[in-house]
Design an enzyme around this catalytic site. Sequence first.
Site, PDB file in Angstrom:
ATOM      1  CG  ASP A 118      -3.033 -19.802  -0.973  1.00 17.05           C
ATOM      2  OD1 ASP A 118      -2.281 -19.785   0.014  1.00 17.05           O
ATOM      3  OD2 ASP A 118      -2.804 -20.300  -1.743  1.00 17.05           O
ATOM      4  CG  ASP A 168     -13.091  -5.410   6.386  1.00 19.14           C
ATOM      5  OD1 ASP A 168     -12.396  -5.862   6.938  1.00 19.14           O
ATOM      6  OD2 ASP A 168     -13.615  -5.958   5.456  1.00 19.14           O
ATOM      7  CE1 TYR A 195      -3.717  -2.816  -0.012  1.00 18.21           C
ATOM      8  CE2 TYR A 195      -4.171  -2.282   2.475  1.00 18.21           C
ATOM      9  CZ  TYR A 195      -4.364  -3.180   1.286  1.00 18.21           C
ATOM     10  OH  TYR A 195      -5.251  -4.370   1.371  1.00 18.21           O
ATOM     11  CG  ASP A 218      -7.375  -4.082   3.568  1.00 19.59           C
ATOM     12  OD1 ASP A 218      -8.491  -3.872   4.703  1.00 19.59           O
ATOM     13  OD2 ASP A 218      -6.849  -3.533   3.418  1.00 19.59           O
ATOM     14  CE  LYS A 240       0.474 -17.161  -3.133  1.00 19.23           C
ATOM     15  NZ  LYS A 240      -1.102 -18.653  -2.768  1.00 19.23           N
TER      16      LYS A 240
END
Length: 358
Positions: free
Chosen positions: A224, A252, A141, A248, A192
Site C-alpha cells: 500500500d 501498470d 494467480y 501486476d 504485505k
Amino acid sequence: MGKHILILEGDGIGPEIVREAVRVLDVVNRQFNLGITTEHGLMGGCSIDAHGVPLTDETLARARKADAILLGAVGGPKWDKLDRAIRPEKGLLKIRSQLGLYANLRPALLYPQLVEASSLKPEVVSGLDILIVRELAGGIYFGEPRGIRVLENGEREGYNTYKYSESEIIRIGRTAFEMARKRNGKVCSVDKANVLEATMLWREVMDELHKDYPDVELSHMYVDNAAMQLVRAPKQFDVLVTGNMFGDILSDAAAMLTGSIGMLPSASLDKDGRGMYEPCHGSAPDIAGQNIANPLATILSVSMMLRYSLNEPAVADAIEAAVGKVLDQGYRTADIYTEGKTKVSTSQMGDAVVAALN
Ligand code: NAD
C-alpha cells in the site's frame, strides 16, 4: 554460433509494429555483425484462424529451440466470443508457463523529451528510471485450491490461495539483485508482511538472499505504501521486486508515470536468461491496420532482448540512443504527439529509427 530468434507478430497492430522492430533488428544485425537468424510463427488469433488453437505444439517446439522470442500482441474482438480454452490469451499463458518464464521485467523509463506526456508534474517524474521485477509464474494467480463453492448455509464463497515456496522467492530475488548490480545497486522488495504469512516468508527469504549480494542495498516496503510512493516520489526506486499480483498492479501504475503505453517494452525470462520480449500494450484493435501505432515499445523490446538474452549491451545502447535521437528530432506518433512536433506514421517512425542508427 549465431543466435536464433522466433518472431510472433500476433494480432491487431502486432504485424505493423513488429515489422518496424524487425527492420531495426536487421540493421543492427548487419552493422554489428551479430549473425542473428530469425523465423516467423503464429500465436494468438492468427493461429486460431489458421490452426484452430492459439498456440500449436509445433510453434511451441520452435519457441523452445529459439534463444529469444519477439512478440507483438495477441487478441481482439474477432476472437472474444470463443470458448475460454482457445482464446488468443491462452497462447500467451501457455508459452509463458511451458517455457518457465517466471521473471517479468518492466522498465518504466521516462524519456526527457516526453515529460509533458506524463500525468504527474515534470519535477516528480523527469529522470525517472525504474525497473519492476514481477514474479510471473506463481502466487495467487496460480495457487491451489481455488474456486467458487457453496457453503452449508447456501451462500456462495470465492477463494484463492496465495503461496510462494522458498525456491520461487529465491529465483525471482536473484533476478532482482542481479539487475540492480547492472543499474544503481538498489532493490526495494514489496510485500504485505504485516498481514500475509506468505509475504512474511517472502521478506525473510529476501533478507537471507541479500547476504549473497552485500554490494546491493535492500529495503522493504508494504504494497500500500509502495503504491503511494510510486505516485508521490517515484524516483526513490531503482529495482522494485514483488509477487505476481502486486507486480501486476504496480507495474501498470508505474507505466502510466511515463505517459504513454506505446513506449514501454517488457521481458519475461527463464532461469537461463532466455526470454520473450514484447511491448507492454495489447493489440490495439481500435487503430489496427491504419499505420498509426507507435512501434517504439516493440523496438525497445528488441533492445531489451539484445541486453538480457543475447548479451549485446552495446547494441542495446545503440538502439536506445537512436530512439532518443528521433524523439529529439521531434518525431511523434499520434499517441505521443504534442503541438509543434512532427506527426509520423508507424512506418515513418521505423524509418527515422533506422536512419538514426545509420
Ligand atoms: P491495448 O493496450 O491494446 O489498447 C489500449 C489503448 O492504447 C487503445 O486505445 C490503443 O489504441 C492504445 N494503444 C496501445 N498500444 C498502442 C501503440 N503502440 N500505439 C498507439 N496506441 C496504442 O489494450 P486493450 O484495448 O485493453 O486490449 C486490446 C486487445 O489486446 C484485447 O484483445 C486484449 O486482450 C489484448 N491484450 C493483449 C496483450 C498481450 O498480447 N500481451 C496485453 C494486453 C491486452
